[in-house]
Design an enzyme around this catalytic site. Structure first.
Site, PDB file in Angstrom:
ATOM      1  N   ASN A 157      48.348 116.652  27.881  1.00 31.70           N
ATOM      2  CA  ASN A 157      49.002 115.677  28.663  1.00 31.70           C
ATOM      3  C   ASN A 157      50.422 116.069  29.408  1.00 31.70           C
ATOM      4  O   ASN A 157      51.289 116.413  28.311  1.00 31.70           O
ATOM      5  CB  ASN A 157      49.278 114.135  27.825  1.00 31.70           C
ATOM      6  CG  ASN A 157      48.900 113.299  29.033  1.00 31.70           C
ATOM      7  OD1 ASN A 157      48.657 113.509  30.288  1.00 31.70           O
ATOM      8  ND2 ASN A 157      49.373 111.978  28.396  1.00 31.70           N
TER       9      ASN A 157
ATOM     10  N   GLY B 288      50.335  96.337  16.516  1.00 37.81           N
ATOM     11  CA  GLY B 288      49.470  97.372  17.245  1.00 37.81           C
ATOM     12  C   GLY B 288      48.254  97.608  16.540  1.00 37.81           C
ATOM     13  O   GLY B 288      47.629  97.032  15.658  1.00 37.81           O
TER      14      GLY B 288
ATOM     15  N   ASP C 245      60.015 104.464   5.379  1.00 35.26           N
ATOM     16  CA  ASP C 245      60.099 105.306   6.401  1.00 35.26           C
ATOM     17  C   ASP C 245      59.231 106.552   6.076  1.00 35.26           C
ATOM     18  O   ASP C 245      59.754 107.193   5.084  1.00 35.26           O
ATOM     19  CB  ASP C 245      61.519 105.887   7.067  1.00 35.26           C
ATOM     20  CG  ASP C 245      61.470 106.831   8.093  1.00 35.26           C
ATOM     21  OD1 ASP C 245      60.330 107.532   8.204  1.00 35.26           O
ATOM     22  OD2 ASP C 245      62.568 106.724   8.850  1.00 35.26           O
TER      23      ASP C 245
ATOM     24  N   ALA D 114      60.589 121.424  30.063  1.00 36.19           N
ATOM     25  CA  ALA D 114      61.666 121.847  30.700  1.00 36.19           C
ATOM     26  C   ALA D 114      63.020 120.787  30.093  1.00 36.19           C
ATOM     27  O   ALA D 114      64.178 121.580  29.905  1.00 36.19           O
ATOM     28  CB  ALA D 114      61.662 121.901  31.936  1.00 36.19           C
TER      29      ALA D 114
ATOM     30  N   TYR E 114      53.891 115.349  21.296  1.00 36.92           N
ATOM     31  CA  TYR E 114      52.986 114.308  20.920  1.00 36.92           C
ATOM     32  C   TYR E 114      51.565 114.931  20.867  1.00 36.92           C
ATOM     33  O   TYR E 114      50.946 114.908  19.664  1.00 36.92           O
ATOM     34  CB  TYR E 114      52.925 113.374  21.960  1.00 36.92           C
ATOM     35  CG  TYR E 114      51.997 112.041  21.551  1.00 36.92           C
ATOM     36  CD1 TYR E 114      52.417 111.269  20.722  1.00 36.92           C
ATOM     37  CD2 TYR E 114      50.766 111.916  22.150  1.00 36.92           C
ATOM     38  CE1 TYR E 114      51.613 110.099  20.277  1.00 36.92           C
ATOM     39  CE2 TYR E 114      49.852 110.862  21.659  1.00 36.92           C
ATOM     40  CZ  TYR E 114      50.236 109.862  20.946  1.00 36.92           C
ATOM     41  OH  TYR E 114      49.499 108.902  20.723  1.00 36.92           O
TER      42      TYR E 114
HETATM   43  N1  NAD Z   1      48.128 102.889  21.803  1.00 32.06           N
HETATM   44  C1  NAD Z   1      46.861 103.608  22.197  1.00 32.06           C
HETATM   45  O1  NAD Z   1      46.800 103.757  23.417  1.00 32.06           O
HETATM   46  C2  NAD Z   1      46.906 105.046  21.510  1.00 32.06           C
HETATM   47  C3  NAD Z   1      46.072 105.959  21.827  1.00 32.06           C
HETATM   48  C4  NAD Z   1      46.060 107.202  21.100  1.00 32.06           C
HETATM   49  C5  NAD Z   1      46.499 107.237  19.897  1.00 32.06           C
HETATM   50  N2  NAD Z   1      47.317 106.177  19.419  1.00 32.06           N
HETATM   51  C6  NAD Z   1      48.081 106.381  18.167  1.00 32.06           C
HETATM   52  O2  NAD Z   1      47.801 105.180  17.391  1.00 32.06           O
HETATM   53  C7  NAD Z   1      48.752 104.919  16.422  1.00 32.06           C
HETATM   54  C8  NAD Z   1      49.172 103.445  16.684  1.00 32.06           C
HETATM   55  O3  NAD Z   1      49.590 103.343  17.987  1.00 32.06           O
HETATM   56  P1  NAD Z   1      50.368 101.846  18.548  1.00 32.06           P
HETATM   57  O4  NAD Z   1      49.847 101.934  19.828  1.00 32.06           O
HETATM   58  O5  NAD Z   1      49.664 100.643  17.555  1.00 32.06           O
HETATM   59  O6  NAD Z   1      51.633 102.172  18.366  1.00 32.06           O
HETATM   60  P2  NAD Z   1      53.031 101.221  18.006  1.00 32.06           P
HETATM   61  O7  NAD Z   1      54.025 101.821  18.573  1.00 32.06           O
HETATM   62  O8  NAD Z   1      52.565  99.696  18.398  1.00 32.06           O
HETATM   63  O9  NAD Z   1      52.877 100.952  16.382  1.00 32.06           O
HETATM   64  C9  NAD Z   1      53.214 102.071  15.688  1.00 32.06           C
HETATM   65  C10 NAD Z   1      53.745 101.791  14.574  1.00 32.06           C
HETATM   66  O10 NAD Z   1      54.165 102.733  13.633  1.00 32.06           O
HETATM   67  C11 NAD Z   1      55.533 102.374  13.015  1.00 32.06           C
HETATM   68  N3  NAD Z   1      56.332 103.602  12.858  1.00 32.06           N
HETATM   69  C12 NAD Z   1      56.612 104.667  13.529  1.00 32.06           C
HETATM   70  N4  NAD Z   1      57.118 105.257  12.525  1.00 32.06           N
HETATM   71  C13 NAD Z   1      57.419 105.437  11.533  1.00 32.06           C
HETATM   72  C14 NAD Z   1      57.862 105.821  10.350  1.00 32.06           C
HETATM   73  N5  NAD Z   1      58.647 106.754  10.368  1.00 32.06           N
HETATM   74  N6  NAD Z   1      57.310 105.501   9.283  1.00 32.06           N
HETATM   75  C15 NAD Z   1      56.589 104.138   9.111  1.00 32.06           C
HETATM   76  N7  NAD Z   1      56.075 103.460  10.182  1.00 32.06           N
HETATM   77  C16 NAD Z   1      56.558 104.018  11.297  1.00 32.06           C
HETATM   78  C17 NAD Z   1      56.147 101.586  13.925  1.00 32.06           C
HETATM   79  O11 NAD Z   1      57.223 100.914  13.275  1.00 32.06           O
HETATM   80  C18 NAD Z   1      54.897 100.577  14.432  1.00 32.06           C
HETATM   81  O12 NAD Z   1      54.962  99.586  13.674  1.00 32.06           O
HETATM   82  C19 NAD Z   1      50.055 105.945  16.673  1.00 32.06           C
HETATM   83  O13 NAD Z   1      49.601 107.303  15.892  1.00 32.06           O
HETATM   84  C20 NAD Z   1      49.392 106.433  18.187  1.00 32.06           C
HETATM   85  O14 NAD Z   1      49.906 107.795  18.296  1.00 32.06           O
HETATM   86  C21 NAD Z   1      47.670 105.160  20.231  1.00 32.06           C
END
Ligand code: NAD
Length: 451
Positions: free
Chosen positions: A351, A225, A268, A302, A357
């Protein structure tokens, strides 16, 4: 990730006609930066007169070969005349000297003739001053007016064009080049209607083809991602990258790290010894930390269990807080370092179904604002990036109607790509971007959510 078939359809001949006839949104195919490209602007750049614009002129030949001034007001440039001048790929309008309402009419006079002469995916930057930096109330009010103007202009632009307001503090002019290289180029394809402030900062980029050369960067959640795109983009820009993700993502993480010539760190971020493990793996410290790892566990309040609440707050907020503090306390984060926190526009807007979140993401914005003044003396900047709807696994898992709404309810009428967020992170990571700190940069196509 789910593909956006509507964009493909809306850009066919038949689709274009149907979309126009029925009044549906007509999202453009956005141009993105391709690796290996050197010129930020491939096309004509129009610059207005003005004191900051004169500074822009001094480096503009490094940005484009085709430089124009409005109606030939600057004798050394090519004149751009309505109906005769070429289509414009980029525009800089200097309103930094505006201090009275009458001067705002220059916005109308300047922009009206050029609106029909913009190339697809043109980028506009208006230069101003931060209202709170001015003692004269009328001047502050006039400068504030630019914000409303820029946001509305961004909403009226078509065909993938964008507009931003850059507020330049006294003595921050040396950071204009890096800022315009970002906002006038396809690197900022999915950013529009934003206000960014530049404060004085001494360091600047030495080599624009590898602005992050010699820097070491840690990216959390880098296996897929947005995080994977960030690691790739930082590596493209010359950084040595350390990619971190959970044990379940080990295979993808190691494959990407190998491809980027970086280091994989399976960890982690919520592990009790995460800070210790980090410092053991980074004996010589680091320059850039991108807290990107994040999770969602959606339920209305809730129905929200303590487990769902805690999981999200721990990963998204507590871990970045704890690890940032540990990196600062141990001195592992070098002077002139960069901290980037991955927030979200839902952290600004709220949201339904995401109290956990959005609390975590708003908390990250609070962390950036609170730490910025504390870290200033060491030249360290800390900012939040707030993505809107980005095409990743996270958004592919959303219900169809919500996903479509997320994509279309923005000025650019589509979701962004992980690369769009990554480009913003790469810009904020640059040596000169210490001029930006304690701010939130939305990468959301000017989403109506939380605007
Ligand atoms: N996709 C969107 O539209 C969007 C919008 C706003 C914000 N974000 C933020 O962008 C960031 C990345 O989002 P994404 O869509 O690529 O998500 P994703 O779920 O595709 O990737 C997130 C990554 O974080 C890793 N991760 C989760 N928990 C972890 C932990 N405890 N330790 C280490 N790694 C961990 C996961 O294994 C994964 O590889 C996130 O913080 C998300 O909240 C995404």
């Amino acid at each position: 990730m789910a593909s956006d078939r509507y964009i493909d359809f809306a850009n066919t001949d038949f689709g274009r006609r149907l979309v126009a006839a029925v009044g549906l949104p007509a999202p453009a195919r956005l141009e993105r930066w391709q690796a290996g490209r050197l010129r930020p602007v491939e096309g004509s750049l129009l610059i207005s007169p003005g004191p900051l614009a004169d500074q822009v002129r001094s480096f503009a030949p490094r940005i484009t070969d085709l430089l124009f001034s409005f109606g030939g007001e600057v004798p050394s440039d090519n004149p751009w005349i309505e109906g005769q001048g070429p289509k414009l790929k980029a525009v800089v309008f200097d309103a930094s000297a505006f201090s009275r309402t009458e001067q705002l009419s220059q916005l109308r006079a300047f922009f009206q003739p050029i609106l029909r002469s913009l190339d697809p995916c043109a980028h506009i930057v208006i230069l101003g001053k931060a209202p709170d930096s001015l003692n004269d109330p009328l001047a502050a009010s006039t400068q504030q007016a630019l914000e409303g103007f820029t946001r509305s202009l961004a909403k009226e632009l078509r065909n993938g064009a964008t507009a931003q307001l850059v507020q330049v503090d006294e003595d921050a002019e040396n950071q204009l080049e890096g800022t315009l290289r970002f906002f006038l180029s396809p690197k900022s394809a999915y950013i529009s209607g934003q206000v960014v402030r530049l404060s004085p900062y001494a360091e600047t980029v030495q080599d624009w083809s590898r602005p992050l050369a010699g820097r070491k960067a840690l990216v959390t959640g880098a296996a897929r991602g947005i995080g994977a795109a960030i690691a790739e983009t930082l590596a493209r820009d010359g950084a040595e990258v350390v990619l971190l993700d959970v044990p379940q993502a080990k295979y993808d993480l190691e494959a990407l790290a190998a491809r980027l010539g970086g280091q994989a760190l399976v960890l982690d971020i919520c592990a009790p010894d995460a800070a210790v493990q980090l410092s053991e793996h980074l004996p010589s410290g680091l320059d850039i930390v991108v807290h990107n790892a994040g999770i969602t566990r959606d339920k209305t309040l809730a129905n929200m269990t303590a487990d769902l609440w805690d999981a999200v707050l721990n990963v998204n907020l507590n871990a970045p807080q704890v690890l940032t503090q540990a990196l600062l306390d141990s001195g592992a984060l070098h002077d002139n370092g960069r901290v980037i926190l991955m927030a979200s526009i839902s952290g600004l807007a709220g949201n339904r179904g995401q109290t956990n979140y959005t609390a975590s993401k708003a908390g990250l914005i609070g962390l950036a604002r609170a730490l910025a003044p504390v870290l200033k003396a060491r030249g360290i900047s800390i900012n939040a990036v707030a993505p809107g709807f980005i095409e990743t696994k996270m958004t592919a898992d959303m219900p169809f109607a919500l996903r479509e709404a997320g994509r279309r309810l923005s000025s650019l009428g589509q979701g962004g790509l992980p690369q769009d967020v990554a480009e913003a992170v790469a810009w904020l990571s640059q040596p000169g971007s210490g001029a930006v700190s304690g701010q939130v940069l939305r990468v959301c196509g000017q989403s109506v959510i939380g605007a």
